[in-house]
Structure formats: C-alpha cells, structure tokens
Design a protein around this motif. Sequence first.
Motif, PDB file in Angstrom:
ATOM      1  N   UNK A 207       0.788  -1.224   0.000  1.00  0.00           N
ATOM      2  CA  UNK A 207       0.000   0.000   0.000  1.00  0.00           C
ATOM      3  C   UNK A 207       0.816   1.268   0.000  1.00  0.00           C
ATOM      4  N   UNK A 208       2.141   1.146  -0.210  1.00  0.00           N
ATOM      5  CA  UNK A 208       2.999   2.329  -0.224  1.00  0.00           C
ATOM      6  C   UNK A 208       2.997   3.031  -1.575  1.00  0.00           C
ATOM      7  N   UNK A 209       2.612   2.341  -2.629  1.00  0.00           N
ATOM      8  CA  UNK A 209       2.392   2.998  -3.914  1.00  0.00           C
ATOM      9  C   UNK A 209       1.013   2.577  -4.419  1.00  0.00           C
ATOM     10  N   UNK A 210       0.362   3.485  -5.119  1.00  0.00           N
ATOM     11  CA  UNK A 210      -1.030   3.273  -5.508  1.00  0.00           C
ATOM     12  C   UNK A 210      -1.176   2.753  -6.935  1.00  0.00           C
ATOM     13  N   UNK A 211      -0.129   2.909  -7.750  1.00  0.00           N
ATOM     14  CA  UNK A 211      -0.196   2.451  -9.137  1.00  0.00           C
ATOM     15  C   UNK A 211       1.135   1.830  -9.501  1.00  0.00           C
ATOM     16  N   UNK A 212       1.092   0.696 -10.206  1.00  0.00           N
ATOM     17  CA  UNK A 212       2.304   0.043 -10.696  1.00  0.00           C
ATOM     18  C   UNK A 212       2.179  -0.159 -12.191  1.00  0.00           C
TER      19      UNK A 212
END
Length: 297
Positions: A207-212
């Motif tokens: 949950x530390x980045x919202x898009x990969x």
Amino acid sequence: MSSYLELTARQRIPAIFDPGSFEEFLPPSERIASPHLAQLDAPVSFDDGVVVGRGLLGGHVVFGAAQEGGFMGGAVGEVHGAKLVGMLRRAIDEKAHAVLLLLESGGVRLHEANAGLIAVSEVMRAMLDARAAGIPVVAVVGGSNGCFGGMGISARCANVVIMSEEGRLAMSGPEVIETASGVEEFDSRDRALVWRTTGGKHRYLMGDCQMLVADDTAAFRAAALEAIGGIGNAGLTLEDLLAEQAMLTRRLADTEGLVEPMDVWRKLGVPDPASVPMLDADAFLQLAAPYRAGGQR
C-alpha cells in the motif's frame, strides 16, 4: 516500448509532458550551482541535479520536476531543495492543475549535511501546502537509483505514488542498513532480496504505492494522467491520517516476526509468492488486486 529507467531527467520530462510544452525554471544557463560543493572542491552541476518547470499534461497546466540520478545519485542539497520548493510555491501561486514529481534520489547530500536536511523538510512542507491548496501532487519512482532517505519520505507525502517493478522506495537504502546493522540484518549484495524488499511490487502490495506500471514512458504518462484525473480532494484530512495509521498498525501486526518479503506476501494471502518476481506488470496487478494492504489517499 521506451524504457523510463534508462532515461536521464532531461529525457524523462519531454517523454511525460505534452511535446514541446515544458518551460524550465532556472535552466543550466543560469549556472545556479551548490556553493557548498565548490567549497569542498567537489564536482558541481549547473542545474544542481534537478530540472524544475511548468508544462502541459493532457492539455492541463502541470508543474513538474525531475531529479537526475546521474549527479550524486539525485541527492538533495540546499540549491536542489530550494528549486523544488520554489517550483511547488509557484504552482500554488499560479493555481496549477497538478504537480508531477519524477523522483530519483538517494536522499540528503551528505556533503551539505544540515542544509540538505532542512531542504528536504521544506520540500515536504511545500508538498503538503500544495495539497492543502487543492493541487494534487503525484510522485513517480522508476529510476535506477530508487527513492530513498528524505525523498523516500517526501514521496509518501504525495496523493499518489506511481512505480515500476524496477523502481525502489524506502527510508534507508540497503547499503545504509547493512553498514549500520551488519550483513546479517540486510545483505545489500543480494539484489533479488533488495528488489523484493524495496521494489515496486512489494510497495504496491504493502500500500505504499497506488499504481504500478511497466518500465515504459508511455505507461508512466498514462498513469500520471489517470492519477491526476482520479484525485478528488487533494488535501490531507484527519480521516486520511487515521486511515493511514490504521493501515500501518495492521501491517505491524500482520508482519511481526517476518523477515522475508515472500513470507509477508504469503501472509497477505498471495498464492505462490515465489512466482511474483517473474510476473509482468499486467499479470502481477491481476494477481495482487485482492491482497493489497492500502490504496489511494
């Protein structure tokens, strides 16, 4: 496909922004370089390792910055930080549609010590001020140096963090952890472990980045457009902070005693965690959807 990872800061800007639209503030011709490095007879860069300015993204006025990982690992000093802060303040004054930060940094420039630490704190405050003014802030992490130290914290002050699998995000870098706590704590030479711990896939699951996205400039541009268009309230509310704290509390409880990222993924419910590093971005996103620890803030 054009690799974002392999580009310099000055190549990433035109690859992400609308063609020919970016106007740079304080370009190298202005020769605004760090005075601290000159006093130490250290190499200087006439843009101090960061490009800042204003352009169009999807036809909207977006202020942006790109850190140059090839100059001191993108580390932040007094001038570097001041350029970022000035860009953010101007974005507020001109009521920009959004701010886009292309981050690649090892953290604070040790040559500049306290001046660099103060600069990073001012960057974080300016980011939150931009959000409070209703201006969405989006951070992109996909460079080979990753995003660590003070800039790792700064990235998490953004509304949305976009990463590739190749990007890395953390507070302390692997070499720093190994130096401070020993190779038994973290072996920085184990590249697979480094990416399992700090890489985009792990950060997405946690949950530390919202898009990969895939390591592709077009994919990063499309994700930036989607992120900016999808942000409702850009500000940081008490409810947001409470939700973040609740997520972190659950994370501590769920990962207590676990030292291997694949064990963390297994605890989250991910089937066959050993297969995760081999999946391409699309296959990974399909697999990861039910198991993520957090979402957009």
